[in-house]
Write an enzyme that holds these catalytic residues in place. Structure first.
Site, short mmCIF file in Angstrom:
data_model
loop_
_atom_site.label_atom_id
_atom_site.label_comp_id
_atom_site.label_asym_id
_atom_site.label_seq_id
_atom_site.Cartn_x
_atom_site.Cartn_y
_atom_site.Cartn_z
N GLU A 1 -9.73 -35.11 52.14
CA GLU A 1 -9.37 -34.02 53.21
C GLU A 1 -10.95 -33.46 53.60
OE1 GLU A 1 -7.89 -33.81 50.22
OE2 GLU A 1 -5.83 -33.61 50.36
N PRO B 1 -14.87 -41.22 55.26
CA PRO B 1 -14.09 -42.13 56.27
C PRO B 1 -14.78 -41.83 57.85
CG PRO B 1 -12.41 -40.64 55.27
CD PRO B 1 -13.65 -40.50 54.75
N ARG C 1 -27.91 -56.00 44.64
CA ARG C 1 -28.06 -57.48 44.79
C ARG C 1 -28.98 -57.74 45.52
NH1 ARG C 1 -25.59 -59.96 48.40
NH2 ARG C 1 -25.08 -61.80 47.33
N ASP D 1 -26.68 -65.65 51.75
CA ASP D 1 -25.47 -64.79 51.71
C ASP D 1 -24.69 -65.01 53.11
OD1 ASP D 1 -25.79 -63.57 49.52
OD2 ASP D 1 -26.29 -61.96 50.26
CL1 6GU Z 1 -16.53 -43.37 52.30
N1 6GU Z 1 -14.40 -42.26 51.55
C1 6GU Z 1 -13.05 -41.88 51.76
N2 6GU Z 1 -12.67 -40.94 51.31
N3 6GU Z 1 -12.39 -42.73 52.55
C2 6GU Z 1 -13.04 -43.92 53.07
C3 6GU Z 1 -14.31 -44.05 53.12
C4 6GU Z 1 -14.92 -43.12 52.25
N4 6GU Z 1 -14.45 -45.03 53.63
C5 6GU Z 1 -13.30 -45.72 54.02
N5 6GU Z 1 -12.49 -44.90 53.87
#
Ligand code: 6GU
Length: 262
Positions: free
Chosen positions: A115, A88, A153, A168
């Site tokens: 984590e 994230p 794709r 798209d």
């Molecule tokens: Cl790539 N991993 C995790 N654990 N949470 C996320 C993410 C990735 N992308 C958004 N939230």
């Protein structure tokens, strides 16, 4: 193109490889896929892949040694592949990023846990960190699948229709135009007349305008970051004039008169 996924849940990918466009791309030898179980590189009877964070705090952190060894194993077969950590904290995935990745020979996708992974892995073994949005998932597996899906794709030959990917949403920072199929009338709602006309130029113009206005109504942020063409400016001006006419009529006759309100 070769996708090599490093995960502690390789079984999650089995149904993913076995459906739809991804399956077709594998069958047509457009892509090859493999998973490496990070746990196979963990030591000890229990093959532990995570540990408590130094400095305390809740949650667990992915240990560096098994992950490093798993990445080394992936790189052994394909040394030049770009290594991406799903986290994230990475930069946001987008259609632009999907196009960029589709030009690679292959990807090593490292699925982190929520984590986090030991920071030294990020420094020494990873080329890129990617997130799929501002929310937290329990792991990078679903994010990996999303990225693979979006990239596959775009590989020439993956979609049935050669130019489907060109139309798209986001391909030109615009949303795609509305689509209709049979029946001609569905629950009292008709397909727009122009689409039945057979006049390809008119259809193209309608779709272009529809795509632009739809983007304006649903995703103004996309228009703001885009250099508008003269044709697009003309369309937006025409809409402005139409809106002004409506407002003007209100001010001349009074909105109550027009709407019949007392
Ligand atoms: Cl790539 N991993 C995790 N654990 N949470 C996320 C993410 C990735 N992308 C958004 N939230």
């Amino acid at each position: 193109m070769n996708f090599n996924v490093l995960t502690i849940f390789p079984e999650m990918f089995v149904p993913f490889w076995e459906h739809g466009i991804v399956k077709k791309a594998i069958d047509r030898n457009l892509i090859s896929v493999s998973t490496i179980n990070i746990r196979d590189f963990a030591k000890g009877k229990h093959r532990v892949t995570d540990d408590r964070p130094y400095g305390g705090g809740s949650g667990m952190v992915v240990k560096p040694e098994p992950l490093a060894n798993a990445i080394r194993a992936a790189k052994k077969t394909s040394p030049s592949l770009r290594t991406i950590l799903l986290t994230p904290q990475g930069c946001s995935f987008s259609q632009k990023k999907a196009r960029e990745l589709a030009a690679e020979k292959g990807l090593i996708l490292v699925c982190g846990r929520y984590e986090g992974v030991d920071e030294r892995i990020c420094h020494d073994f990873v080329d890129d960190e990617i997130s799929i949005g501002d929310y937290v998932l329990t792991g990078g597996e679903l994010a990996s699948m999303i990225i693979i899906d979006a990239v596959v794709r775009l590989i020439p030959g993956a979609l049935g229709n050669a130019d489907s990917a060109d139309n798209d949403s986001f391909s030109d920072s615009l949303l795609a135009h509305a689509q209709y199929t049979r029946p001609r009338t569905f629950e009292g709602e008709e397909v727009p007349e122009v689409l039945l006309s057979g006049n390809h130029q008119q259809i193209e113009e309608w779709r272009f305008e529809e795509s632009l206005i739809r983007t304006f109504l649903k995703r103004q942020d996309l228009l703001k970051e885009r250099l508008l063409s003269e044709r697009e400016i003309e369309i937006l001006k025409k809409w402005c004039r139409d809106i002004e006419k409506i407002i003007h009529a209100q001010s001349v006759f009074g909105s109550d008169t027009l709407s019949g309100n007392k």
